[in-house]
Design a protein around this motif. Structure first.
Motif, PDB file in Angstrom:
ATOM      1  N   GLY A 144       0.914  -1.292   0.267  1.00  0.00           N
ATOM      2  CA  GLY A 144       0.138  -0.236  -0.369  1.00  0.00           C
ATOM      3  C   GLY A 144       0.648   1.103   0.300  1.00  0.00           C
ATOM      4  O   GLY A 144       0.828   2.057   0.656  1.00  0.00           O
ATOM      5  N   ILE A 145       1.835   1.282  -0.292  1.00  0.00           N
ATOM      6  CA  ILE A 145       3.132   2.426  -0.643  1.00  0.00           C
ATOM      7  C   ILE A 145       3.618   2.253  -2.211  1.00  0.00           C
ATOM      8  O   ILE A 145       3.085   1.374  -2.393  1.00  0.00           O
ATOM      9  CB  ILE A 145       4.192   2.200   0.276  1.00  0.00           C
ATOM     10  CG1 ILE A 145       5.070   1.022  -0.265  1.00  0.00           C
ATOM     11  CG2 ILE A 145       3.548   2.656   1.370  1.00  0.00           C
ATOM     12  CD1 ILE A 145       5.906   0.521   1.359  1.00  0.00           C
ATOM     13  N   SER A 146       3.785   3.242  -2.073  1.00  0.00           N
ATOM     14  CA  SER A 146       4.772   3.470  -3.947  1.00  0.00           C
ATOM     15  C   SER A 146       6.039   3.280  -4.222  1.00  0.00           C
ATOM     16  O   SER A 146       6.754   2.477  -2.791  1.00  0.00           O
ATOM     17  CB  SER A 146       4.830   4.892  -3.655  1.00  0.00           C
ATOM     18  OG  SER A 146       6.343   5.887  -2.924  1.00  0.00           O
ATOM     19  N   THR A 147       6.417   3.232  -5.182  1.00  0.00           N
ATOM     20  CA  THR A 147       7.674   2.382  -5.333  1.00  0.00           C
ATOM     21  C   THR A 147       9.101   2.840  -5.018  1.00  0.00           C
ATOM     22  O   THR A 147       9.498   1.931  -4.171  1.00  0.00           O
ATOM     23  CB  THR A 147       7.671   1.966  -6.646  1.00  0.00           C
ATOM     24  OG1 THR A 147       7.837   3.334  -7.568  1.00  0.00           O
ATOM     25  CG2 THR A 147       6.668   0.980  -7.512  1.00  0.00           C
ATOM     26  N   GLY A 148       8.132   4.430  -5.064  1.00  0.00           N
ATOM     27  CA  GLY A 148       9.745   5.255  -4.373  1.00  0.00           C
ATOM     28  C   GLY A 148       9.518   4.818  -2.343  1.00  0.00           C
ATOM     29  O   GLY A 148      10.982   4.886  -2.233  1.00  0.00           O
ATOM     30  N   GLU A 149       8.907   4.311  -1.887  1.00  0.00           N
ATOM     31  CA  GLU A 149       8.963   4.173  -0.966  1.00  0.00           C
ATOM     32  C   GLU A 149       9.354   2.759  -0.206  1.00  0.00           C
ATOM     33  O   GLU A 149      10.188   2.689   0.938  1.00  0.00           O
ATOM     34  CB  GLU A 149       7.259   4.834  -0.083  1.00  0.00           C
ATOM     35  CG  GLU A 149       6.807   4.467   1.869  1.00  0.00           C
ATOM     36  CD  GLU A 149       7.960   5.698   2.552  1.00  0.00           C
ATOM     37  OE1 GLU A 149       8.006   5.860   3.392  1.00  0.00           O
ATOM     38  OE2 GLU A 149       8.488   6.643   1.164  1.00  0.00           O
ATOM     39  N   VAL A 150       9.311   2.137  -1.111  1.00  0.00           N
ATOM     40  CA  VAL A 150      10.265   0.687  -0.721  1.00  0.00           C
ATOM     41  C   VAL A 150      11.269   0.840  -0.917  1.00  0.00           C
ATOM     42  O   VAL A 150      11.667   0.261  -0.493  1.00  0.00           O
ATOM     43  CB  VAL A 150       9.612   0.084  -2.097  1.00  0.00           C
ATOM     44  CG1 VAL A 150      10.255  -1.554  -1.817  1.00  0.00           C
ATOM     45  CG2 VAL A 150       8.199  -0.415  -1.737  1.00  0.00           C
ATOM     46  N   ILE A 151      11.522   2.091  -2.260  1.00  0.00           N
ATOM     47  CA  ILE A 151      12.907   1.861  -1.974  1.00  0.00           C
ATOM     48  C   ILE A 151      13.901   2.772  -0.305  1.00  0.00           C
ATOM     49  O   ILE A 151      14.246   1.591  -0.211  1.00  0.00           O
ATOM     50  CB  ILE A 151      13.772   2.683  -2.897  1.00  0.00           C
ATOM     51  CG1 ILE A 151      13.351   1.874  -4.533  1.00  0.00           C
ATOM     52  CG2 ILE A 151      15.065   2.865  -3.722  1.00  0.00           C
ATOM     53  CD1 ILE A 151      13.420   2.279  -6.189  1.00  0.00           C
ATOM     54  N   ARG A 152      12.893   3.828  -0.942  1.00  0.00           N
ATOM     55  CA  ARG A 152      13.800   4.743   0.084  1.00  0.00           C
ATOM     56  C   ARG A 152      13.547   3.384   1.909  1.00  0.00           C
ATOM     57  O   ARG A 152      14.731   3.645   2.466  1.00  0.00           O
ATOM     58  CB  ARG A 152      12.552   5.148   0.710  1.00  0.00           C
ATOM     59  CG  ARG A 152      12.821   6.814   1.786  1.00  0.00           C
ATOM     60  CD  ARG A 152      11.911   7.118   1.911  1.00  0.00           C
ATOM     61  NE  ARG A 152      11.196   7.123   2.827  1.00  0.00           N
ATOM     62  CZ  ARG A 152      10.913   6.489   4.422  1.00  0.00           C
ATOM     63  NH1 ARG A 152      11.817   6.864   4.952  1.00  0.00           N
ATOM     64  NH2 ARG A 152       9.562   6.278   5.058  1.00  0.00           N
ATOM     65  N   LEU A 153      12.126   2.879   1.628  1.00  0.00           N
ATOM     66  CA  LEU A 153      12.353   1.823   3.364  1.00  0.00           C
ATOM     67  C   LEU A 153      13.923   0.842   3.654  1.00  0.00           C
ATOM     68  O   LEU A 153      13.900   0.434   4.630  1.00  0.00           O
ATOM     69  CB  LEU A 153      11.311   1.196   3.282  1.00  0.00           C
ATOM     70  CG  LEU A 153      10.239   2.318   3.416  1.00  0.00           C
ATOM     71  CD1 LEU A 153       8.570   1.620   4.064  1.00  0.00           C
ATOM     72  CD2 LEU A 153      10.193   2.932   4.947  1.00  0.00           C
ATOM     73  N   HIS A 154      13.771   0.546   1.959  1.00  0.00           N
ATOM     74  CA  HIS A 154      15.137  -0.918   1.645  1.00  0.00           C
ATOM     75  C   HIS A 154      16.020  -0.115   2.054  1.00  0.00           C
ATOM     76  O   HIS A 154      17.166  -0.781   2.360  1.00  0.00           O
ATOM     77  CB  HIS A 154      14.741  -1.527   0.219  1.00  0.00           C
ATOM     78  CG  HIS A 154      15.344  -2.851   0.454  1.00  0.00           C
ATOM     79  ND1 HIS A 154      16.911  -2.884  -0.348  1.00  0.00           N
ATOM     80  CD2 HIS A 154      15.218  -4.395   0.842  1.00  0.00           C
ATOM     81  CE1 HIS A 154      16.792  -4.180  -0.385  1.00  0.00           C
ATOM     82  NE2 HIS A 154      16.217  -4.933   0.120  1.00  0.00           N
ATOM     83  N   THR A 155      16.771   1.008   1.896  1.00  0.00           N
ATOM     84  CA  THR A 155      17.979   1.567   1.512  1.00  0.00           C
ATOM     85  C   THR A 155      17.697   2.425   2.802  1.00  0.00           C
ATOM     86  O   THR A 155      19.197   2.828   3.144  1.00  0.00           O
ATOM     87  CB  THR A 155      18.153   2.545   0.509  1.00  0.00           C
ATOM     88  OG1 THR A 155      16.884   3.517   0.681  1.00  0.00           O
ATOM     89  CG2 THR A 155      17.790   1.340  -0.992  1.00  0.00           C
ATOM     90  N   ALA A 156      17.045   2.821   4.084  1.00  0.00           N
ATOM     91  CA  ALA A 156      16.886   3.944   5.258  1.00  0.00           C
ATOM     92  C   ALA A 156      17.642   3.385   6.097  1.00  0.00           C
ATOM     93  O   ALA A 156      18.721   4.263   6.804  1.00  0.00           O
ATOM     94  CB  ALA A 156      15.536   3.565   5.891  1.00  0.00           C
ATOM     95  N   ALA A 157      18.300   2.090   6.699  1.00  0.00           N
ATOM     96  CA  ALA A 157      19.040   1.475   7.673  1.00  0.00           C
ATOM     97  C   ALA A 157      19.787   0.147   7.344  1.00  0.00           C
ATOM     98  O   ALA A 157      19.064  -0.643   6.283  1.00  0.00           O
ATOM     99  CB  ALA A 157      18.320   1.712   8.567  1.00  0.00           C
ATOM    100  N   PRO A 158      20.927  -0.269   7.785  1.00  0.00           N
ATOM    101  CA  PRO A 158      21.460  -1.734   7.226  1.00  0.00           C
ATOM    102  C   PRO A 158      20.692  -2.367   8.477  1.00  0.00           C
ATOM    103  O   PRO A 158      20.176  -2.465   8.913  1.00  0.00           O
ATOM    104  CB  PRO A 158      23.061  -1.588   8.360  1.00  0.00           C
ATOM    105  CG  PRO A 158      23.169   0.080   8.820  1.00  0.00           C
ATOM    106  CD  PRO A 158      21.528   0.254   8.809  1.00  0.00           C
ATOM    107  N   LEU A 159      20.934  -3.117   7.373  1.00  0.00           N
ATOM    108  CA  LEU A 159      20.331  -4.825   7.804  1.00  0.00           C
ATOM    109  C   LEU A 159      21.186  -5.980   8.291  1.00  0.00           C
ATOM    110  O   LEU A 159      22.643  -6.111   7.329  1.00  0.00           O
ATOM    111  CB  LEU A 159      19.191  -5.503   6.612  1.00  0.00           C
ATOM    112  CG  LEU A 159      18.262  -4.323   5.841  1.00  0.00           C
ATOM    113  CD1 LEU A 159      17.920  -5.207   4.914  1.00  0.00           C
ATOM    114  CD2 LEU A 159      17.774  -4.227   7.333  1.00  0.00           C
ATOM    115  N   VAL A 160      21.405  -6.410   9.295  1.00  0.00           N
ATOM    116  CA  VAL A 160      22.282  -7.066   9.624  1.00  0.00           C
ATOM    117  C   VAL A 160      22.539  -8.636   8.766  1.00  0.00           C
ATOM    118  O   VAL A 160      21.588  -9.752   8.701  1.00  0.00           O
ATOM    119  CB  VAL A 160      22.168  -7.696  11.576  1.00  0.00           C
ATOM    120  CG1 VAL A 160      23.016  -8.864  12.013  1.00  0.00           C
ATOM    121  CG2 VAL A 160      22.522  -6.485  12.275  1.00  0.00           C
TER     122      VAL A 160
END
Length: 260
Positions: A144-160
């Motif tokens: 329920g979000i934009s493709t840009g928001e998907v990218i922003r959330l995926h790149t927002a913080a490091p993943l362990v």
């Protein structure tokens, strides 16, 4: 917990006071048989960085103890598998499974030596969407979000990086932002391009080589993550913090590395 005590509460790891370099296991543990030549140690019921660190600490601890009959100690997301060869025991001493389970229980009760994470922050270039991430729009629709928001959330913080699984060098990392919660695809693909960046079930992964796969492809990295000719063959390490960095298709082509 011994294999025979399946219905009893999990051991809490409080039998001995650990030294300063040791840690108690926060949630205790449960030891149960997985076939006739493997014991499974359950260390948590969720996938997160703390449980993952415990899993790898227990793996390192048991691997260093040279337990009789043990041939391999294998970490996963929340469990450690101890593979062994059944060895003869004196009459009345119980089965090999019970003996090994008791030995593991004693070791875990002493406290497990702490291990340091890799401490590395690895910035991984990713081209999102289009031919590089054919499921990006579907993921955005499901969330329920934009493709840009998907990218922003995926790149927002490091993943362990929790573990390698599925195929050699395949990293599984998290936790993803809860707004990116999607399941695996209903119909897996028979061919997923090498370098594909995918998400499912709160975790992100990268396919190091071309293979079948059922996760949602949102991008692709030009990096080669697994090369058997190198030592170690994996570019990433357990405990790395993976920071995804968006790049353009032109940048992708400029950075493209050969895949095996």
């Amino acid at each position: 917990m011994k294999a025979a005590d399946m219905d009893a509460p999990a051991h809490t790891g409080s039998a001995a006071e650990p030294g300063p370099a040791h840690q108690h296991l926060r949630d205790g543990w449960l030891i149960e048989p997985a076939g006739d030549r493997c014991l499974l140690i359950r260390l948590g019921n969720r996938v997160d960085a703390e449980v993952s660190q415990t899993v790898h600490a227990v793996t390192a601890w048991l691997s260093s103890r040279a337990l009789p009959g043990v041939i391999d100690v294998v970490p996963a997301f929340t469990t450690v598998a101890v593979h062994y060869r059944p060895v003869p025991l004196p009459s009345g001493k119980g089965s090999a499974s019970q003996s090994l389970s008791a030995a593991i229980d004693r070791l875990l009760s002493q406290g497990v030596p702490r291990i340091a994470g890799s401490g590395r922050l690895v910035e991984i270039p990713v081209c999102y969407g289009g031919e590089y991430g054919p499921d990006l729009e579907d993921v955005a629709h499901q969330c329920g979000i934009s493709t840009g928001e998907v990218i922003r959330l995926h790149t927002a913080a490091p993943l362990v990086l929790y573990t390698f699984f599925f195929a050699p060098g395949t990293p599984f990392a998290g936790p993803l932002d809860p707004r990116l919660q999607v399941l695996r695809r209903a119909v897996p693909r028979t061919r997923v391009p090498a370098g594909s960046v995918a998400i499912a079930n709160g975790i992100s992964s990268i396919y190091p080589t071309e293979s079948p796969g059922g996760w949602n492809l949102i991008g692709r990295t030009p990096w080669t993550l697994f090369d058997i000719r190198k030592s170690p063959p994996t570019r990433l390490q357990i405990g790395d913090r993976m920071q995804f960095m968006p790049i353009t298709p032109r940048e992708f082509e400029a950075l493209q590395e050969p895949h095996q």
